[in-house]
Write a protein that holds these residues in place. Structure first.
Motif, PDB file in Angstrom:
ATOM      1  N   PRO A 265       0.802  -1.220   0.000  1.00 42.55           N
ATOM      2  CA  PRO A 265       0.000   0.000   0.000  1.00 42.55           C
ATOM      3  C   PRO A 265       0.837   1.273   0.000  1.00 42.55           C
ATOM      4  O   PRO A 265       0.319   2.361  -0.289  1.00 42.55           O
ATOM      5  N   ASP A 266       2.138   1.153   0.326  1.00 44.88           N
ATOM      6  CA  ASP A 266       2.957   2.359   0.498  1.00 44.88           C
ATOM      7  C   ASP A 266       4.311   2.294  -0.204  1.00 44.88           C
ATOM      8  O   ASP A 266       5.155   3.171  -0.006  1.00 44.88           O
ATOM      9  N   GLY A 267       4.532   1.272  -1.010  1.00 41.56           N
ATOM     10  CA  GLY A 267       5.800   1.146  -1.709  1.00 41.56           C
ATOM     11  C   GLY A 267       6.871   0.417  -0.935  1.00 41.56           C
ATOM     12  O   GLY A 267       7.952   0.149  -1.473  1.00 41.56           O
ATOM     13  N   GLU A 268       6.603   0.078   0.323  1.00 41.92           N
ATOM     14  CA  GLU A 268       7.579  -0.623   1.155  1.00 41.92           C
ATOM     15  C   GLU A 268       7.369  -2.132   1.069  1.00 41.92           C
ATOM     16  O   GLU A 268       6.245  -2.612   0.964  1.00 41.92           O
ATOM     17  N   LEU A 269       8.477  -2.882   1.122  1.00 44.07           N
ATOM     18  CA  LEU A 269       8.411  -4.338   1.089  1.00 44.07           C
ATOM     19  C   LEU A 269       7.858  -4.860   2.404  1.00 44.07           C
ATOM     20  O   LEU A 269       8.321  -4.485   3.485  1.00 44.07           O
ATOM     21  N   LYS A 270       6.860  -5.745   2.322  1.00 40.60           N
ATOM     22  CA  LYS A 270       6.218  -6.286   3.506  1.00 40.60           C
ATOM     23  C   LYS A 270       6.789  -7.667   3.850  1.00 40.60           C
ATOM     24  O   LYS A 270       7.621  -8.216   3.133  1.00 40.60           O
ATOM     25  N   ALA A 271       6.319  -8.227   4.955  1.00 43.77           N
ATOM     26  CA  ALA A 271       6.744  -9.565   5.369  1.00 43.77           C
ATOM     27  C   ALA A 271       6.317 -10.603   4.328  1.00 43.77           C
ATOM     28  O   ALA A 271       5.308 -10.432   3.644  1.00 43.77           O
ATOM     29  N   PHE A 272       7.100 -11.673   4.198  1.00 46.13           N
ATOM     30  CA  PHE A 272       6.797 -12.748   3.261  1.00 46.13           C
ATOM     31  C   PHE A 272       6.019 -13.854   3.967  1.00 46.13           C
ATOM     32  O   PHE A 272       6.341 -14.231   5.087  1.00 46.13           O
ATOM     33  N   LYS A 273       5.012 -14.370   3.277  1.00 45.64           N
ATOM     34  CA  LYS A 273       4.284 -15.540   3.752  1.00 45.64           C
ATOM     35  C   LYS A 273       5.059 -16.799   3.370  1.00 45.64           C
ATOM     36  O   LYS A 273       5.887 -16.793   2.460  1.00 45.64           O
TER      37      LYS A 273
ATOM     38  N   VAL B 289      13.590  -4.759 -13.647  1.00 45.68           N
ATOM     39  CA  VAL B 289      13.405  -6.100 -13.091  1.00 45.68           C
ATOM     40  C   VAL B 289      14.772  -6.741 -12.959  1.00 45.68           C
ATOM     41  O   VAL B 289      15.536  -6.799 -13.927  1.00 45.68           O
ATOM     42  N   GLN B 290      15.089  -7.193 -11.753  1.00 48.04           N
ATOM     43  CA  GLN B 290      16.351  -7.903 -11.537  1.00 48.04           C
ATOM     44  C   GLN B 290      16.051  -9.309 -11.035  1.00 48.04           C
ATOM     45  O   GLN B 290      15.300  -9.488 -10.071  1.00 48.04           O
TER      46      GLN B 290
ATOM     47  N   VAL C 184      15.451  -7.544  -0.900  1.00 49.35           N
ATOM     48  CA  VAL C 184      15.785  -6.240  -0.321  1.00 49.35           C
ATOM     49  C   VAL C 184      17.089  -5.708  -0.921  1.00 49.35           C
ATOM     50  O   VAL C 184      17.181  -4.538  -1.326  1.00 49.35           O
ATOM     51  N   LYS C 185      18.102  -6.550  -0.989  1.00 40.68           N
ATOM     52  CA  LYS C 185      19.399  -6.128  -1.528  1.00 40.68           C
ATOM     53  C   LYS C 185      19.278  -5.699  -2.984  1.00 40.68           C
ATOM     54  O   LYS C 185      19.854  -4.674  -3.398  1.00 40.68           O
ATOM     55  N   MET C 186      18.514  -6.462  -3.789  1.00 32.82           N
ATOM     56  CA  MET C 186      18.368  -6.106  -5.192  1.00 32.82           C
ATOM     57  C   MET C 186      17.608  -4.798  -5.349  1.00 32.82           C
ATOM     58  O   MET C 186      17.938  -3.981  -6.223  1.00 32.82           O
ATOM     59  N   LEU C 187      16.598  -4.558  -4.540  1.00 34.90           N
ATOM     60  CA  LEU C 187      15.868  -3.294  -4.601  1.00 34.90           C
ATOM     61  C   LEU C 187      16.783  -2.120  -4.276  1.00 34.90           C
ATOM     62  O   LEU C 187      16.710  -1.062  -4.924  1.00 34.90           O
ATOM     63  N   VAL C 188      17.646  -2.301  -3.291  1.00 37.67           N
ATOM     64  CA  VAL C 188      18.613  -1.252  -2.948  1.00 37.67           C
ATOM     65  C   VAL C 188      19.579  -1.034  -4.108  1.00 37.67           C
ATOM     66  O   VAL C 188      19.879   0.101  -4.482  1.00 37.67           O
ATOM     67  N   ASP C 189      20.065  -2.140  -4.698  1.00 37.09           N
ATOM     68  CA  ASP C 189      21.008  -2.032  -5.815  1.00 37.09           C
ATOM     69  C   ASP C 189      20.376  -1.318  -7.006  1.00 37.09           C
ATOM     70  O   ASP C 189      21.003  -0.460  -7.635  1.00 37.09           O
ATOM     71  N   VAL C 190      19.130  -1.687  -7.334  1.00 35.37           N
ATOM     72  CA  VAL C 190      18.444  -1.059  -8.459  1.00 35.37           C
ATOM     73  C   VAL C 190      18.251   0.431  -8.194  1.00 35.37           C
ATOM     74  O   VAL C 190      18.477   1.276  -9.064  1.00 35.37           O
ATOM     75  N   GLY C 191      17.846   0.775  -6.969  1.00 37.82           N
ATOM     76  CA  GLY C 191      17.671   2.171  -6.616  1.00 37.82           C
ATOM     77  C   GLY C 191      18.970   2.949  -6.681  1.00 37.82           C
ATOM     78  O   GLY C 191      19.005   4.100  -7.146  1.00 37.82           O
TER      79      GLY C 191
END
Length: 261
Positions: A156-164, A210-211, A240-247
């Motif tokens: 809902p806010d662009g942040e990564l949530k917990a994984f099921k 997309v990575q 999380v690491k890939m999102l940081v790298d892409v950013g």
């Protein structure tokens, strides 16, 4: 919704609906007589043509990391258009874990059922969760890739949530790897509450990255519950690491552009 936004909605989604009907007709006609090959091809073309029609620019990397046989693609979930972007960029005849309500949508749902995608019931109790995990495991044992959004729903806010844990349990039970996937840019295009992909026209405004990460294998030295948690948490850390790298790459590219004036 103002008149300008209504016009944009019509320009974006009426052609999208027409493409969906057209490619579904191809899938329904050719799929049964081609053992699904035509359905797979039609799904890829639907994804690519729909992304192009919505002026979404896709940069994908890491395709060389994709293994053979059955495995789980585990991606973050930013937007309604994620499935178009991933359908256009991920290799293989993957099966999608889709909400059961989507399976009931005319044309699109018909294709999803024919192509063997997996319906998922949210918040339906333990029995439904067990049935979904068994369906995931069946796909993996059939040596097919499976695409899941382990957050369970769009952010809902662009942040990564917990994984099921469901898909990771299936991977542990089947002894198959998980391939982490990071998608960045679709939340900016179309957040959870948006009704269209916005009016920006420049490539930078409509770029999605997309990575695809390296496969992560279950630790079979652990007991099943611990192995599931371990695989789930390693996958989320990789995303999380890939999102940081892409950013970071996006910021570097922006700062490298010459200043105007």
């Amino acid at each position: 919704m103002g008149w300008r936004q209504r016009g944009r909605w019509v320009r974006q989604w009426v052609p999208f609906g027409a493409r969906t009907v057209g490619w579904t007709a191809v899938s329904l006609t050719g799929g049964p007589v081609s053992r699904g090959a035509v359905s797979t091809w039609a799904a890829k073309r639907w994804s690519q043509s729909s992304a192009d029609g919505l002026n979404i620019y896709i940069e994908a990397s890491g395709q060389e990391n994709v293994p053979e046989g059955g495995f789980v693609y585990a991606s973050n979930h930013e937007s309604l258009v994620d499935i178009l972007v991933l359908g256009a960029s991920l290799p293989g005849d993957f099966k999608w874990a889709a909400k059961r309500s989507v399976m009931n949508v005319p044309f699109l749902g018909w294709h999803l059922r024919l192509a063997g995608h997996v319906p998922v019931d949210r918040n339906k109790g333990k029995d439904a969760a067990v049935a979904v995990t068994e369906a995931f495991e069946s796909v993996l044992r059939d040596e097919k890739p499976l695409l899941v959004f382990p957050e369970g729903t769009r952010t809902p806010d662009g942040e990564l949530k917990a994984f099921k844990s469901g898909a990771f349990q299936a991977a542990v039970l089947a002894g198959k790897p998980v391939v982490p996937v990071a998608i960045k840019g679709t939340f900016t295009l179309m957040s959870r509450d948006a009704v269209d992909t916005g009016g920006g026209n420049s490539r930078d405004e409509r770029l999605v990255q997309v990575q695809i990460g390296k496969p992560l294998y279950p630790n079979l030295d652990l007991e099943e519950p611990e192995a599931v948690v371990d695989l789930r948490d390693r996958t989320r850390a990789a995303v999380v690491k890939m999102l940081v790298d892409v950013g970071s790459r996006a910021v570097a590219a922006e700062s490298a552009q010459p200043l105007g004036g």
